[in-house]
Design an enzyme around this catalytic site. Sequence first.
Site, short mmCIF file in Angstrom:
data_model
loop_
_atom_site.label_atom_id
_atom_site.label_comp_id
_atom_site.label_asym_id
_atom_site.label_seq_id
_atom_site.Cartn_x
_atom_site.Cartn_y
_atom_site.Cartn_z
CG HIS A 206 0.09 0.18 2.71
ND1 HIS A 206 0.52 -0.91 3.08
CD2 HIS A 206 0.01 1.30 3.42
CE1 HIS A 206 1.23 -0.46 4.15
NE2 HIS A 206 0.93 0.94 4.56
CG ASP A 208 1.81 5.17 4.68
OD1 ASP A 208 1.14 4.13 4.69
OD2 ASP A 208 3.01 5.11 5.29
CG HIS A 263 5.25 1.01 2.83
ND1 HIS A 263 4.64 2.30 2.18
CD2 HIS A 263 4.78 1.23 3.96
CE1 HIS A 263 3.89 2.66 2.90
NE2 HIS A 263 3.86 2.15 4.04
NE ARG A 273 9.58 -4.85 10.84
CZ ARG A 273 8.96 -3.72 10.55
NH1 ARG A 273 7.67 -3.38 10.52
NH2 ARG A 273 9.60 -2.64 10.17
#
Length: 334
Positions: A206, A208, A263, A273
């Site tokens: 996607h 941002d 990304h 993570r």
Amino acid sequence: MVVLTEPDIDHLPIIINSCKPPSFFDDIPVIDLSKPDSKNLIVKACEEFGFFKVVNHDVPMEFISKLESEAIKFFSSPLSEKLKTGPADPFGYGNKQIGQSGDVGWVEYILLSTNSEFNYQKFASVLGVNPESIRAAVNDYVSAVKKMSCEILEKLAEGLKIHPTNVFSKLLMDEKSDSVFRLNHYPPCPDIQKFNAKNLIGFGEHTDPQIISVLRSNNTSGLQILLKNGNWFSVPSDQSSFFINVGDSLQVMTNGRFKSVKHRVLTNSVKSRLSMIYFGGPPLSEKIAPLPSLMEGEESSLYKEFTWFEYKNSAFKSRLAENRLTLFEKFGAS
């Protein structure tokens, strides 16, 4: 191991192993904010990648460590307790479901607004978690990261020779700024071994929609960016630095000179993570359009003018991977 829901990943996207080893992209621009030439390097990075790393920032490590500690406490809690702080509406705790359009990932998260009073008492239901401690940690961290974001945007304007230099930063500083903050946790997922896969999609590809995104993560890699050559490359983790994404709104304001970068995040079977992302957005009523000072000669606008409210609504009704700006492009413009 932290379990998100039932250990069923049959409906989650995976990355199948290939004989080619994973590639780490070591040429990501690194901007030292203390250097005088950083303004020009930021412009170049936004033009070529829409993504860069910043070092020598003024965000205290104490704020980063404190927030990370509070986040680990929360995400390590039993799922039954965490679910009491959700569902995300859109703010609060979310699990697997990303947005309202059917996207899913191996992720759990907390989404918070930065300009309205979120009810942190929701976290009181989680054993060992102090709502006031989380609120204080988030406020300290977001305040420092917002200040750094404005510094970057003002350097950017200076590098573009735009006056006044607060043309971008004032949108984040506005008391009605529609900025949000997100804590993402990607637990390890041993079950993906049965698919002969190395990675599972934690958060799908996607861009941002806001002006700027500021990411910090622990030392587990997973972030990948899509380069102009069409290849995905893994970004080496660096827990003491920040990674900056150009958002869709900044792409429009520069009339496509800067590109918002696609990304995604991959998770794995071994290490968890944790990432923290500040999304700097304008007020809902702000009109988004190319800045006249950046239009050269007979250059036409590539985009129709729209408000942030209009674009935000459109973006969040779409799927993650869609090119959300398509609906706002002026076809045939040159």
